[in-house]
Design a protein around this motif. Structure first.
Motif, PDB file in Angstrom:
ATOM      1  N   UNK A   1       0.928  -0.950  -0.305  1.00  0.00           N
ATOM      2  CA  UNK A   1      -0.304  -0.233  -0.050  1.00  0.00           C
ATOM      3  C   UNK A   1       1.252   1.085  -0.017  1.00  0.00           C
ATOM      4  N   UNK A   2       2.225   1.256   0.182  1.00  0.00           N
ATOM      5  CA  UNK A   2       2.750   1.885   0.397  1.00  0.00           C
ATOM      6  C   UNK A   2       3.599   2.066  -1.077  1.00  0.00           C
ATOM      7  N   UNK A   3       4.702   1.630  -1.334  1.00  0.00           N
ATOM      8  CA  UNK A   3       5.562   1.319  -2.767  1.00  0.00           C
ATOM      9  C   UNK A   3       4.717   1.355  -3.341  1.00  0.00           C
ATOM     10  N   UNK A   4       2.882   0.571  -4.071  1.00  0.00           N
ATOM     11  CA  UNK A   4       2.606   0.206  -4.734  1.00  0.00           C
ATOM     12  C   UNK A   4       3.044  -0.518  -5.753  1.00  0.00           C
ATOM     13  N   UNK A   5       4.177  -1.262  -5.605  1.00  0.00           N
ATOM     14  CA  UNK A   5       5.071  -2.409  -6.419  1.00  0.00           C
ATOM     15  C   UNK A   5       5.071  -3.517  -5.564  1.00  0.00           C
ATOM     16  N   UNK A   6       4.211  -5.087  -6.185  1.00  0.00           N
ATOM     17  CA  UNK A   6       3.853  -6.260  -6.043  1.00  0.00           C
ATOM     18  C   UNK A   6       5.974  -6.768  -5.188  1.00  0.00           C
ATOM     19  N   UNK A   7       6.878  -7.065  -6.780  1.00  0.00           N
ATOM     20  CA  UNK A   7       7.912  -6.753  -5.956  1.00  0.00           C
ATOM     21  C   UNK A   7       8.738  -6.095  -5.163  1.00  0.00           C
ATOM     22  N   UNK A   8       8.850  -5.007  -4.766  1.00  0.00           N
ATOM     23  CA  UNK A   8       9.262  -4.274  -4.276  1.00  0.00           C
ATOM     24  C   UNK A   8       8.725  -4.060  -2.473  1.00  0.00           C
TER      25      UNK A   8
ATOM     26  N   UNK B   1       3.633 -10.598 -14.561  1.00  0.00           N
ATOM     27  CA  UNK B   1       2.233 -10.080 -14.430  1.00  0.00           C
ATOM     28  C   UNK B   1       3.042  -8.799 -13.166  1.00  0.00           C
ATOM     29  N   UNK B   2       4.492  -9.237 -12.289  1.00  0.00           N
ATOM     30  CA  UNK B   2       4.439  -8.127 -11.392  1.00  0.00           C
ATOM     31  C   UNK B   2       4.587  -6.657 -12.498  1.00  0.00           C
ATOM     32  N   UNK B   3       5.492  -7.579 -13.614  1.00  0.00           N
ATOM     33  CA  UNK B   3       6.051  -5.807 -14.560  1.00  0.00           C
ATOM     34  C   UNK B   3       5.070  -4.831 -15.404  1.00  0.00           C
ATOM     35  N   UNK B   4       3.824  -5.994 -15.840  1.00  0.00           N
ATOM     36  CA  UNK B   4       2.503  -5.899 -16.320  1.00  0.00           C
ATOM     37  C   UNK B   4       1.946  -4.669 -14.993  1.00  0.00           C
ATOM     38  N   UNK B   5       1.729  -4.935 -14.137  1.00  0.00           N
ATOM     39  CA  UNK B   5       1.070  -4.052 -12.816  1.00  0.00           C
ATOM     40  C   UNK B   5       2.035  -2.703 -13.018  1.00  0.00           C
ATOM     41  N   UNK B   6       3.636  -3.366 -12.841  1.00  0.00           N
ATOM     42  CA  UNK B   6       4.443  -1.697 -12.540  1.00  0.00           C
ATOM     43  C   UNK B   6       3.871  -1.041 -13.888  1.00  0.00           C
ATOM     44  N   UNK B   7       3.966  -1.484 -15.117  1.00  0.00           N
ATOM     45  CA  UNK B   7       4.202  -0.943 -15.819  1.00  0.00           C
ATOM     46  C   UNK B   7       2.893   0.029 -16.374  1.00  0.00           C
ATOM     47  N   UNK B   8       2.166  -0.193 -15.788  1.00  0.00           N
ATOM     48  CA  UNK B   8       0.614   0.688 -15.781  1.00  0.00           C
ATOM     49  C   UNK B   8      -0.265   0.808 -14.885  1.00  0.00           C
ATOM     50  N   UNK B   9       0.853   0.709 -13.912  1.00  0.00           N
ATOM     51  CA  UNK B   9       1.015   1.715 -12.430  1.00  0.00           C
ATOM     52  C   UNK B   9      -0.936   1.747 -11.692  1.00  0.00           C
ATOM     53  N   UNK B  10      -0.924   0.253 -11.770  1.00  0.00           N
ATOM     54  CA  UNK B  10      -2.669  -0.402 -11.715  1.00  0.00           C
ATOM     55  C   UNK B  10      -2.602   0.327 -10.220  1.00  0.00           C
ATOM     56  N   UNK B  11      -3.623   1.286  -9.808  1.00  0.00           N
ATOM     57  CA  UNK B  11      -3.495   1.607  -8.314  1.00  0.00           C
ATOM     58  C   UNK B  11      -4.334   0.309  -6.944  1.00  0.00           C
ATOM     59  N   UNK B  12      -3.729   0.862  -5.876  1.00  0.00           N
ATOM     60  CA  UNK B  12      -4.237  -0.749  -5.310  1.00  0.00           C
ATOM     61  C   UNK B  12      -5.379  -0.140  -4.174  1.00  0.00           C
ATOM     62  N   UNK B  13      -5.897  -1.359  -4.751  1.00  0.00           N
ATOM     63  CA  UNK B  13      -7.531  -1.070  -3.982  1.00  0.00           C
ATOM     64  C   UNK B  13      -8.448  -1.868  -4.047  1.00  0.00           C
TER      65      UNK B  13
END
Length: 405
Positions: free
Chosen positions: A12-19, A151-163
């Motif tokens: 929720x803080x960093x908005x990135x699964x891998x991180x 999948x992680x790369x796709x979510x990061x590139x698309x800046x998917x909101x964490x919600x």
């Protein structure tokens, strides 16, 4: 499972699964380094949460592109207590449970393929290894690993909101979320590999997520159907293993050890699902099958004719080789092993079942009931070589030896 909660909160803080995964791992490494000297804290989960969140804050500070977000977080994050006072770390106003739910819906975003959504959520939320996920998908480990990375790369590139989505989008993404919950439950109910036949913590987490979803979408019948299915199956947990941890099959279980409270809750959830839908969905149909077992006082009392009919309906609503295999079991019990064997033999060429150990298990059972014991022994041996669960392998080899005489 603690790792999943930490990853969810940090995401929720960093908005990135891998991180988020890396920060959670850093916190676990810090614990391994510090706890031998300082002792295990009274609330180790809170200690880990605090450590991971502090590292997330440090990362946000270093990244200039997150400067606006850091200012918005402001004093609340800056004053998050350290390891010396971990109790307050869990008093997040939005709640760790909400973070887990956000994590599931984010991983199930439509920007990903259905396979990638399930694989990613199982990896990040359930903490399952790629081989365990591969078993759930009946596919190769390399394929699953690639899905997760992409999948992680796709979510990061698309800046998917964490919600958690709202309105029609919530309903659209619910199917993937329910699939994730049930696959996590199944891995806990019958572990892919290792020494233990079951992993109850995974079952509990899947049921908890299902109940959260039921509260979020009280008018959605398949949510209640899934909750019913998981609770009815979980009611047998205490009877599914013997004193040494060995598997105990359904016909041989001591039904007095079944959890009557879970059965009561499961049947109530099933009634709710039926009230909400004129035509039952796949999870509700499976829950109805589980209810047939739950209502039977003994194995001999089981209504196999009804179960076979329910599997036939399920095969129409959600056709798959695994459903057909389960239907073959029910047909074999309701109308004789020869009828069941005929259905199983039709599945012999299914690519998805090539390395599925339950196919030879079912065939072995039916052959044994027909008195074809040497053939049954060979099927159980084949199944034993396909499974990677130690308890299950031992059980199958014992059955093979028994059938061989």
């Amino acid at each position: 499972m603690e790792s999943a909660r930490i990853t969810a909160a940090v995401a929720r803080l960093v908005r990135d699964f891998g991180t988020a995964e890396e920060l959670a791992q850093d916190a676990l490494v810090a614990a391994l380094e510090q706890w031998p000297a300082t002792g295990i804290p009274d609330r180790p989960g809170a200690w880990l949460m605090t450590t991971a969140r502090r590292r997330a804050i440090d990362l946000v500070r270093r990244e200039q592109r997150y400067a606006d977000r850091l200012r918005a977080l402001g004093h609340d994050l800056e004053t998050t207590p350290g390891p010396a006072g971990p109790e307050q770390a869990l008093l997040d106003s939005e709640g760790i449970e909400d973070d887990l739910l956000r994590l599931v819906f984010t991983a199930c975003h439509p920007v990903l393929s259905a396979e990638a959504r399930v694989a990613l959520t199982l990896r990040v939320l359930g903490g399952l290894r790629t081989d365990e996920i591969a078993r759930a998908f009946l596919t190769g480990e390399a394929t699953v690993a690639q899905r997760i990375v992409r999948a992680k790369r796709t979510l990061a590139r698309a800046a998917v909101p964490y919600e958690v989505p709202e309105g029609p989008e919530l309903a659209d993404r619910l199917g993937s979320v329910l699939e994730v919950c049930y696959l996590i439950f199944n891995e806990g109910y019958a572990a892919t590999a290792g020494e233990d036949w079951m992993r109850p913590a995974l079952c509990e987490e899947a049921m908890r997520l299902g109940r959260v979803l039921a509260g979020l979408m009280p008018r959605e019948p398949e949510v209640h159907g899934l909750v019913a299915l998981m609770e009815l199956q979980a009611s047998r947990t205490a009877a599914r293993t013997g004193p040494g941890g060995e598997p105990v099959l359904l016909p041989d279980q001591d039904r007095s050890r079944w959890d009557r409270l879970l059965i009561h809750h499961g049947l109530a959830a099933l009634d709710r699902a039926r009230q909400l839908a004129a035509v039952p969905g796949p999870y509700t149909l499976q829950a109805a099958i589980a209810a047939c077992h739950a209502r039977a006082g003994t194995a001999e009392d089981t209504d196999w004719v009804r179960i076979a009919a329910l599997y036939a309906a399920l095969a129409e609503r959600a056709p798959s080789p695994v459903v057909e295999l389960n239907r073959a079991v029910a047909v074999g019990m309701a109308f004789g092993p020869a009828a069941g064997l005929d259905l199983v033999d039709r599945l012999a060429g299914e690519p998805a079942l090539k390395d599925y150990h339950l196919l030879p298990v079912v065939r072995g059972d039916l052959l044994a009931r027909l008195g074809r014991h040497p053939e049954a022994a060979r099927e159980f041996e084949r199944a034993a070589h396909l499974t990677r669960n130690t308890r299950e392998r031992t059980h199958l080899l014992t059955r093979a030896h028994t059938e061989a005489g």
